[in-house]
Design an enzyme around this catalytic site. Structure first.
Site, PDB file in Angstrom:
ATOM      1  CG  ASP A  13      -0.117   0.214   2.632  1.00  0.00           C
ATOM      2  OD1 ASP A  13       1.092   0.120   2.404  1.00  0.00           O
ATOM      3  OD2 ASP A  13      -0.903   0.168   3.681  1.00  0.00           O
ATOM      4  CG  ASP A  39       1.605   3.014   4.563  1.00  0.00           C
ATOM      5  OD1 ASP A  39       0.435   2.663   5.005  1.00  0.00           O
ATOM      6  OD2 ASP A  39       2.573   2.235   4.377  1.00  0.00           O
ATOM      7  CG  ASP A  86      -3.399   2.541   5.239  1.00  0.00           C
ATOM      8  OD1 ASP A  86      -4.416   2.189   4.717  1.00  0.00           O
ATOM      9  OD2 ASP A  86      -2.738   1.723   5.773  1.00  0.00           O
TER      10      ASP A  86
HETATM   11  P1  DGT Z   1       4.142  -2.857   3.079  1.00  0.00           P
HETATM   12  O1  DGT Z   1       3.022  -1.723   2.696  1.00  0.00           O
HETATM   13  O2  DGT Z   1       3.581  -4.121   2.857  1.00  0.00           O
HETATM   14  O3  DGT Z   1       5.217  -2.766   1.887  1.00  0.00           O
HETATM   15  O4  DGT Z   1       5.068  -2.600   4.355  1.00  0.00           O
HETATM   16  P2  DGT Z   1       4.901  -1.613   5.364  1.00  0.00           P
HETATM   17  O5  DGT Z   1       6.114  -1.416   6.401  1.00  0.00           O
HETATM   18  O6  DGT Z   1       4.715  -0.096   4.694  1.00  0.00           O
HETATM   19  O7  DGT Z   1       3.793  -1.671   6.332  1.00  0.00           O
HETATM   20  P3  DGT Z   1       2.473  -1.196   6.550  1.00  0.00           P
HETATM   21  O8  DGT Z   1       1.664  -0.413   5.500  1.00  0.00           O
HETATM   22  O9  DGT Z   1       1.349  -2.277   6.935  1.00  0.00           O
HETATM   23  O10 DGT Z   1       2.535  -0.515   7.731  1.00  0.00           O
HETATM   24  C1  DGT Z   1       3.247   0.497   7.774  1.00  0.00           C
HETATM   25  C2  DGT Z   1       3.692   0.988   9.271  1.00  0.00           C
HETATM   26  O11 DGT Z   1       2.512   1.576  10.057  1.00  0.00           O
HETATM   27  C3  DGT Z   1       3.967  -0.421  10.129  1.00  0.00           C
HETATM   28  O12 DGT Z   1       5.231  -0.598  10.126  1.00  0.00           O
HETATM   29  C4  DGT Z   1       3.130  -0.038  11.597  1.00  0.00           C
HETATM   30  C5  DGT Z   1       2.402   1.006  11.204  1.00  0.00           C
HETATM   31  N1  DGT Z   1       1.085   0.420  11.200  1.00  0.00           N
HETATM   32  C6  DGT Z   1       0.220   0.002  10.243  1.00  0.00           C
HETATM   33  N2  DGT Z   1      -0.866  -0.447  10.829  1.00  0.00           N
HETATM   34  C7  DGT Z   1      -0.800  -0.340  12.223  1.00  0.00           C
HETATM   35  C8  DGT Z   1      -1.819  -0.388  13.140  1.00  0.00           C
HETATM   36  O13 DGT Z   1      -2.763  -1.055  12.894  1.00  0.00           O
HETATM   37  N3  DGT Z   1      -1.162  -0.288  14.603  1.00  0.00           N
HETATM   38  C9  DGT Z   1      -0.232   0.286  14.828  1.00  0.00           C
HETATM   39  N4  DGT Z   1       0.185   0.504  15.881  1.00  0.00           N
HETATM   40  N5  DGT Z   1       0.717   0.538  13.802  1.00  0.00           N
HETATM   41  C10 DGT Z   1       0.261   0.231  12.299  1.00  0.00           C
HETATM   42 MG    MG Z   2       2.729   0.228   3.584  1.00  0.00          MG
END
Ligand code: DGT
Ligand code: MG
Length: 369
Positions: free
Chosen positions: A205, A207, A295
């Site tokens: 996604d 963010d 997001d």
């Molecule tokens: P991706 O999108 O799969 O390439 O990887 P990321 O690292 O962007 O992961 P993502 O988009 O799920 O979430 C980004 C960061 O935001 C994650 O490392 C922690 C935080 N985060 C996301 N959702 C939540 C949540 O529901 N609660 C909390 N406390 N933090 C969250």
């Molecule tokens: Mg992400």
């Protein structure tokens, strides 16, 4: 380049916030195996085993050398008998039987498939599995199921969402979101966070953290931005979570708990002509756009640094940062603030937060734990 062995001079911290973890992974053969096992235990709600494999995977991702024999494991934190046995097996045979079994396991495969649908969590995936459902076609055809609005969107745009978002696409979405925000507040700060901020080339996604220089001015901005995107005809789905933020609230000990900022989980329609490498590209059905998961998080300016740090990830980095604050410093950290026994410590930048915790600053590109 990954050197062989000889790396374990000194010790490696058990906390990801005291290790530099870039995207260069010298131990992918082991961490891929651990990630599968961690997910398997997550699906079986075995939190202890899940955490053990996630931590072990994270430690190996931080190494600048490849594990070539058992002795290379000396001095490494977070490796227990269970994780060491898997490493030993891979060193000897090139793969792990347990991992092979999990990858072939019908329950694992099905739960992984179902939870890959936007809006479907573990509980729902399990319910569908127990009903005997095994494929997306079976799920879609089951008239006894009641889908949420989110799941309907997740199924409708499944193929687009499952194909990961490229950095080029993320940048194009960034421009759209920035333009929409600046229309209503020329001073609005719009920053891409999450995996892309850590330097990843692909993500599931995009963010965003959106705020305004003046505290309080951010209230109402999201609604205007959403109206603008609706007017442009590119808002395919959205779910707004209202702010439940209270400045007096003490940081929660629960990492997984959602934060209290106003936020929006959306799906945007990105025209391929807006992505520099994909100009005039159409698929076989003549579709010239792609659905992208976005997001948007809207903290007030006084929480900006905490929100940015909390949403930049990785998840393991965030978990360890909070655990470190809690266990080593007797402080409470979350996406809203840092609480030291009786007082809130303020921070304008991420550097301020690392300094409060007595930690060496880590660039986002070093937080890929
Ligand atoms: P991706 O999108 O799969 O390439 O990887 P990321 O690292 O962007 O992961 P993502 O988009 O799920 O979430 C980004 C960061 O935001 C994650 O490392 C922690 C935080 N985060 C996301 N959702 C939540 C949540 O529901 N609660 C909390 N406390 N933090 C969250
Ligand atoms: Mg992400």
């Amino acid at each position: 380049d990954c050197s062989a062995g000889l790396g374990s001079s000194g010790t490696i911290s058990q906390y990801a916030c005291q290790r530099k973890t870039t995207l260069k992974n010298c131990n992918k053969i082991f961490t891929d195996a651990f990630d599968v096992l961690a997910e398997h235990f997550e699906f079986n709600e075995n939190k202890g085993h899940c955490l053990a494999f996630m931590r072990a995977s994270s430690v190996l991702k931080s190494l600048s050398y490849t594990i070539r024999n058992y002795r290379d494991l000396e001095g490494l934190a977070c490796l227990g008998p269970q994780t060491k046995a898997v490493i030993q097996e891979i060193l000897e045979y090139g793969n792990s039987l347990k991992v092979q079994d999990v990858l072939m396991d019908e329950r694992y495969k099905t739960i992984k498939l179902f939870t890959s649908i936007f809006g479907v969590g573990l509980k729902t995936a399990e319910k569908w599995y127990r009903k005997g459902l095994r494929s997306l076609d079976e799920v879609k055809a089951d008239t006894s199921l009641r889908f949420t609005k989110m799941q309907k969107a997740g199924l409708l745009y499944y193929d687009d969402i499952i194909s990961s978002v490229s950095w080029e696409e993320a940048k194009a979405v960034g421009q759209i979101v920035k333009d929409a925000c600046r229309r209503f507040d020329p001073d609005a700060a719009v920053v891409i966070t999450g995996g892309f901020r850590r330097g990843k080339e692909f993500g599931h996604d995009v963010d965003f953290i959106i705020t305004t220089p003046e505290n309080g001015k951010e209230v109402g901005l999201l609604q205007k931005v959403l109206s603008e995107l609706t007017y442009q005809g590119i808002l395919l789905y959205y779910d707004v979570i209202d702010s439940t933020f209270d400045n007096a609230q003490i940081p929660s000990k629960m990492f997984e708990a959602m934060d209290h900022f106003e936020k929006c989980f959306a799906i945007l329609k990105l025209k391929k002509e807006l992505v520099s490498s994909k100009q005039s590209e159409k698929d076989i059905n003549g579709k010239d756009w792609k659905a992208i998961r976005v997001d948007l998080v809207i903290p007030p300016m006084n929480c900006y640094a905490f929100a940015l740090l909390g949403w930049s990830g990785s998840r393991q980095f965030e978990r360890d940062l909070r655990r470190y604050a809690n266990v080593e410093k007797k402080m409470l950290l979350d996406n809203h603030g840092l609480y030291d026994k009786t007082t809130f410590l303020s921070a304008k930048t991420e550097e301020d937060i690392f300094a409060h915790l007595g930690l060496e600053y880590l660039d986002p590109s070093e937080r890929n734990a």
